[in-house]
Design a protein around this motif. Structure first.
Motif, PDB file in Angstrom:
ATOM      1  N   LEU A   1       1.093   0.011  10.567  1.00  0.00           N
ATOM      2  CA  LEU A   1       0.933   0.328  11.980  1.00  0.00           C
ATOM      3  C   LEU A   1       1.835  -0.552  12.844  1.00  0.00           C
ATOM      4  CD1 LEU A   1      -0.364   1.801  14.320  1.00  0.00           C
ATOM      5  CD2 LEU A   1      -2.314   0.229  14.155  1.00  0.00           C
ATOM      6  N   LYS A   2       1.913  -1.834  12.532  1.00  0.00           N
ATOM      7  CA  LYS A   2       2.780  -2.728  13.305  1.00  0.00           C
ATOM      8  C   LYS A   2       4.226  -2.245  13.253  1.00  0.00           C
ATOM      9  CE  LYS A   2       1.987  -7.235  13.365  1.00  0.00           C
ATOM     10  NZ  LYS A   2       1.723  -8.623  12.939  1.00  0.00           N
ATOM     11  N   SER A   3       4.645  -1.803  12.082  1.00  0.00           N
ATOM     12  CA  SER A   3       6.005  -1.310  11.938  1.00  0.00           C
ATOM     13  C   SER A   3       6.217  -0.050  12.765  1.00  0.00           C
ATOM     14  CB  SER A   3       6.291  -1.027  10.457  1.00  0.00           C
ATOM     15  OG  SER A   3       7.573  -0.462  10.285  1.00  0.00           O
ATOM     16  N   GLU A   4       5.250   0.855  12.755  1.00  0.00           N
ATOM     17  CA  GLU A   4       5.396   2.100  13.511  1.00  0.00           C
ATOM     18  C   GLU A   4       5.374   1.856  15.014  1.00  0.00           C
ATOM     19  OE1 GLU A   4       3.030   5.398  12.368  1.00  0.00           O
ATOM     20  OE2 GLU A   4       3.443   5.153  10.227  1.00  0.00           O
ATOM     21  N   LEU A   5       4.555   0.907  15.465  1.00  0.00           N
ATOM     22  CA  LEU A   5       4.490   0.612  16.894  1.00  0.00           C
ATOM     23  C   LEU A   5       5.811   0.041  17.401  1.00  0.00           C
ATOM     24  CD1 LEU A   5       0.892  -0.883  17.154  1.00  0.00           C
ATOM     25  CD2 LEU A   5       1.690   1.293  18.125  1.00  0.00           C
ATOM     26  N   ALA A   6       6.551  -0.603  16.516  1.00  0.00           N
ATOM     27  CA  ALA A   6       7.849  -1.162  16.894  1.00  0.00           C
ATOM     28  C   ALA A   6       8.983  -0.162  16.725  1.00  0.00           C
ATOM     29  CB  ALA A   6       8.140  -2.407  16.058  1.00  0.00           C
ATOM     30  N   GLY A   7       8.667   1.022  16.216  1.00  0.00           N
ATOM     31  CA  GLY A   7       9.694   2.010  15.940  1.00  0.00           C
ATOM     32  C   GLY A   7       9.975   2.928  17.114  1.00  0.00           C
ATOM     33  N   SER A   8      10.749   3.962  16.834  1.00  0.00           N
ATOM     34  CA  SER A   8      11.194   4.884  17.877  1.00  0.00           C
ATOM     35  C   SER A   8      10.164   5.942  18.232  1.00  0.00           C
ATOM     36  CB  SER A   8      12.497   5.570  17.429  1.00  0.00           C
ATOM     37  OG  SER A   8      12.273   6.309  16.228  1.00  0.00           O
ATOM     38  N   ARG A   9       9.137   6.097  17.399  1.00  0.00           N
ATOM     39  CA  ARG A   9       8.123   7.122  17.653  1.00  0.00           C
ATOM     40  C   ARG A   9       6.732   6.507  17.474  1.00  0.00           C
ATOM     41  NH1 ARG A   9       6.167  11.802  14.371  1.00  0.00           N
ATOM     42  NH2 ARG A   9       5.721  13.523  15.806  1.00  0.00           N
ATOM     43  N   PRO A  10       6.348   5.574  18.355  1.00  0.00           N
ATOM     44  CA  PRO A  10       5.065   4.894  18.183  1.00  0.00           C
ATOM     45  C   PRO A  10       3.895   5.851  18.386  1.00  0.00           C
ATOM     46  CG  PRO A  10       6.027   4.353  20.306  1.00  0.00           C
ATOM     47  CD  PRO A  10       7.071   5.116  19.550  1.00  0.00           C
ATOM     48  N   PRO A  11       2.824   5.655  17.637  1.00  0.00           N
ATOM     49  CA  PRO A  11       1.663   6.526  17.786  1.00  0.00           C
ATOM     50  C   PRO A  11       0.827   6.162  19.009  1.00  0.00           C
ATOM     51  CG  PRO A  11       1.227   4.855  16.124  1.00  0.00           C
ATOM     52  CD  PRO A  11       2.663   4.687  16.540  1.00  0.00           C
TER      53      PRO A  11
ATOM     54  N   MET B   1       0.833  -1.199   0.000  1.00  0.00           N
ATOM     55  CA  MET B   1       0.000   0.000   0.000  1.00  0.00           C
ATOM     56  C   MET B   1       0.865   1.245   0.000  1.00  0.00           C
ATOM     57  SD  MET B   1      -2.588   1.173   3.031  1.00  0.00           S
ATOM     58  CE  MET B   1      -3.004   2.899   3.204  1.00  0.00           C
ATOM     59  N   THR B   2       0.518   2.247  -0.824  1.00  0.00           N
ATOM     60  CA  THR B   2       1.239   3.508  -0.851  1.00  0.00           C
ATOM     61  C   THR B   2       0.891   4.324   0.380  1.00  0.00           C
ATOM     62  OG1 THR B   2       1.170   3.519  -3.258  1.00  0.00           O
ATOM     63  CG2 THR B   2       1.647   5.608  -2.182  1.00  0.00           C
ATOM     64  N   ALA B   3       1.897   4.908   1.006  1.00  0.00           N
ATOM     65  CA  ALA B   3       1.665   5.709   2.198  1.00  0.00           C
ATOM     66  C   ALA B   3       0.691   6.837   1.895  1.00  0.00           C
ATOM     67  CB  ALA B   3       2.989   6.261   2.720  1.00  0.00           C
ATOM     68  N   ASN B   4      -0.240   7.059   2.802  1.00  0.00           N
ATOM     69  CA  ASN B   4      -1.234   8.115   2.660  1.00  0.00           C
ATOM     70  C   ASN B   4      -1.277   8.875   3.975  1.00  0.00           C
ATOM     71  OD1 ASN B   4      -4.111   9.282   2.845  1.00  0.00           O
ATOM     72  ND2 ASN B   4      -3.979   8.660   0.706  1.00  0.00           N
ATOM     73  N   PRO B   5      -1.338  10.204   3.934  1.00  0.00           N
ATOM     74  CA  PRO B   5      -1.309  10.960   5.191  1.00  0.00           C
ATOM     75  C   PRO B   5      -2.562  10.813   6.039  1.00  0.00           C
ATOM     76  CG  PRO B   5      -1.683  12.426   3.319  1.00  0.00           C
ATOM     77  CD  PRO B   5      -1.345  11.085   2.747  1.00  0.00           C
ATOM     78  N   ALA B   6      -3.621  10.186   5.501  1.00  0.00           N
ATOM     79  CA  ALA B   6      -4.875  10.081   6.249  1.00  0.00           C
ATOM     80  C   ALA B   6      -5.131   8.685   6.797  1.00  0.00           C
ATOM     81  CB  ALA B   6      -6.050  10.509   5.362  1.00  0.00           C
ATOM     82  N   ILE B   7      -4.591   7.655   6.168  1.00  0.00           N
ATOM     83  CA  ILE B   7      -4.849   6.275   6.590  1.00  0.00           C
ATOM     84  C   ILE B   7      -3.528   5.502   6.587  1.00  0.00           C
ATOM     85  CG2 ILE B   7      -7.238   6.241   5.762  1.00  0.00           C
ATOM     86  CD1 ILE B   7      -6.274   4.687   3.298  1.00  0.00           C
ATOM     87  N   LEU B   8      -3.538   4.353   7.238  1.00  0.00           N
ATOM     88  CA  LEU B   8      -2.400   3.444   7.159  1.00  0.00           C
ATOM     89  C   LEU B   8      -2.905   2.022   7.298  1.00  0.00           C
ATOM     90  CD1 LEU B   8      -0.240   3.513  10.444  1.00  0.00           C
ATOM     91  CD2 LEU B   8      -2.666   4.053  10.330  1.00  0.00           C
ATOM     92  N   SER B   9      -2.136   1.086   6.780  1.00  0.00           N
ATOM     93  CA  SER B   9      -2.500  -0.322   6.840  1.00  0.00           C
ATOM     94  C   SER B   9      -2.093  -0.921   8.184  1.00  0.00           C
ATOM     95  CB  SER B   9      -1.810  -1.084   5.718  1.00  0.00           C
ATOM     96  OG  SER B   9      -0.411  -1.142   5.955  1.00  0.00           O
ATOM     97  N   ALA B  10      -2.610  -2.114   8.466  1.00  0.00           N
ATOM     98  CA  ALA B  10      -2.227  -2.811   9.690  1.00  0.00           C
ATOM     99  C   ALA B  10      -0.734  -3.112   9.703  1.00  0.00           C
ATOM    100  CB  ALA B  10      -3.039  -4.090   9.834  1.00  0.00           C
TER     101      ALA B  10
ATOM    102  N   GLU C   1      -3.971  -9.544  10.249  1.00  0.00           N
ATOM    103  CA  GLU C   1      -2.501  -9.531  10.160  1.00  0.00           C
ATOM    104  C   GLU C   1      -1.871 -10.287  11.329  1.00  0.00           C
ATOM    105  OE1 GLU C   1      -0.227  -8.106   8.102  1.00  0.00           O
ATOM    106  OE2 GLU C   1      -1.607  -7.206   6.660  1.00  0.00           O
ATOM    107  N   ALA C   2      -2.706 -11.041  12.079  1.00  0.00           N
ATOM    108  CA  ALA C   2      -2.245 -11.760  13.270  1.00  0.00           C
ATOM    109  C   ALA C   2      -1.715 -10.801  14.318  1.00  0.00           C
ATOM    110  CB  ALA C   2      -1.194 -12.812  12.924  1.00  0.00           C
ATOM    111  N   GLY C   3      -2.359  -9.629  14.365  1.00  0.00           N
ATOM    112  CA  GLY C   3      -1.961  -8.642  15.353  1.00  0.00           C
ATOM    113  C   GLY C   3      -2.403  -9.045  16.749  1.00  0.00           C
ATOM    114  N   GLN C   4      -1.556  -8.778  17.710  1.00  0.00           N
ATOM    115  CA  GLN C   4      -1.835  -9.114  19.104  1.00  0.00           C
ATOM    116  C   GLN C   4      -2.935  -8.220  19.653  1.00  0.00           C
ATOM    117  OE1 GLN C   4       1.576  -8.531  21.588  1.00  0.00           O
ATOM    118  NE2 GLN C   4       0.496  -8.989  23.503  1.00  0.00           N
ATOM    119  N   LEU C   5      -3.765  -8.764  20.554  1.00  0.00           N
ATOM    120  CA  LEU C   5      -4.772  -7.996  21.262  1.00  0.00           C
ATOM    121  C   LEU C   5      -4.490  -8.049  22.753  1.00  0.00           C
ATOM    122  CD1 LEU C   5      -8.083  -9.052  19.451  1.00  0.00           C
ATOM    123  CD2 LEU C   5      -6.704  -6.997  19.062  1.00  0.00           C
TER     124      LEU C   5
END
Length: 281
Positions: free
Chosen positions: A13-23, A1-10, A130-134
């Motif tokens: 999101l998983k990648s961002e949560l594992a990064g240095s600036r999680p949302p 998926m192409t990055a969009n400033p309004a939405i993001l894919s699961a 995406e087998a995301g943890q809950l």
């Protein structure tokens, strides 16, 4: 998926949560006329996500301003701070269904000045696919520092919506049968604002609840009369699904204003004109 400033894919999101600036994550599960969704949130939500109640925290008391009038900005700011929202930290919102409630939170945060807020495309279902943890239970984040700034930009009142239908394009995000006035299960009268174009927001997503590609959305809106430079407005029943249509337009690269009080306010005044049938007039 192409990055969009309004939405993001699961996956994004998983990648961002594992990064240095999680949302910061906000869970906006909601069902019109349905039960409180907090128990569903407590049974399983994205790790760290804080539940926000649409009816009580993303809207003011129902009345002359419609079923979901805009919340008091200071009260909204207090809710966001309790949820851990800060001005310089990204925010991602999601819900458990059509994306309408998440879009309401997205629109409110943008309208009140947050610079970086996105919607999880496909919501909770996309995350679990995406087998995301809950996580279970409630979250207690550190207090945020977000302070709303609000103004008229991006917002239409009833007179502004009527003017947009005359000089520009006003999209009605509700189901077609409500636009045509064939049924009206909630508000005082069926029909639409004269000049508004029927554009059900359900047609902006695929069967999986994810938004259509940006090119497909642009084609759809062009077929509805949205062209370069044309001022665009959106309304719905009470400012929830309409926010989802504004989000779809944003994904397509098209700016739009929201008549947030929408049909629930418009139809409450018997002096306001009402059109019926399949045509804008």
């Amino acid at each position: 998926m192409t990055a969009n400033p309004a939405i993001l894919s699961a996956a994004e999101l998983k990648s961002e949560l594992a990064g240095s600036r999680p949302p910061v994550l906000l869970d906006i599960r909601w069902q019109l006329g349905g039960p409180d969704q907090r128990p569903a949130y407590e049974a399983g939500h994205l790790p760290g996500a804080v539940y926000v109640d649409l009816d009580r925290e993303l809207a003011g008391p129902p009345g002359s301003g419609g079923r979901h009038p805009l919340p008091d900005p200071e009260a909204f700011g207090a809710v966001m701070r309790r949820a851990g929202v800060s001005a310089e930290v990204p925010v991602v919102v999601y819900d458990g269904g059509q994306g309408w409630a998440a879009a309401r939170a997205w629109w409110l945060l943008r309208w009140t000045g947050h610079p970086d807020v996105r919607v999880l495309d496909g919501g909770l279902a996309a995350w679990t696919a995406e087998a995301g943890q809950l996580s279970a239970g409630r979250e207690t984040p550190a207090e945020g520092d977000f302070k709303p700034t609000s103004g008229p930009a991006g917002l239409l009142d009833a007179d502004g919506a009527a003017a947009r239908a005359r000089a520009g394009i006003l999209l009605d995000a509700r189901a077609g049968e409500r636009y045509r006035g064939e049924v009206e299960p909630i508000d005082p009268v069926g029909g639409h604002i004269p000049g508004a174009v029927s554009a059900p927001t359900t047609e902006n997503v695929g069967p999986d609840g994810r938004f259509l590609p940006a090119d497909a959305l642009r084609e759809r809106f062009a077929a509805l009369g949205v062209s370069g430079g044309t001022p665009v407005g959106v309304y719905c029943g009470s400012g929830v699904s309409g926010a989802h249509e504004v989000l779809a337009l944003e994904v397509a690269g098209i700016a739009a204003d929201l008549y947030a009080d929408s049909w629930s306010e418009w139809s409450s005044d018997p002096d306001r004109p009402v059109a019926t049938g399949p045509l804008p007039q």
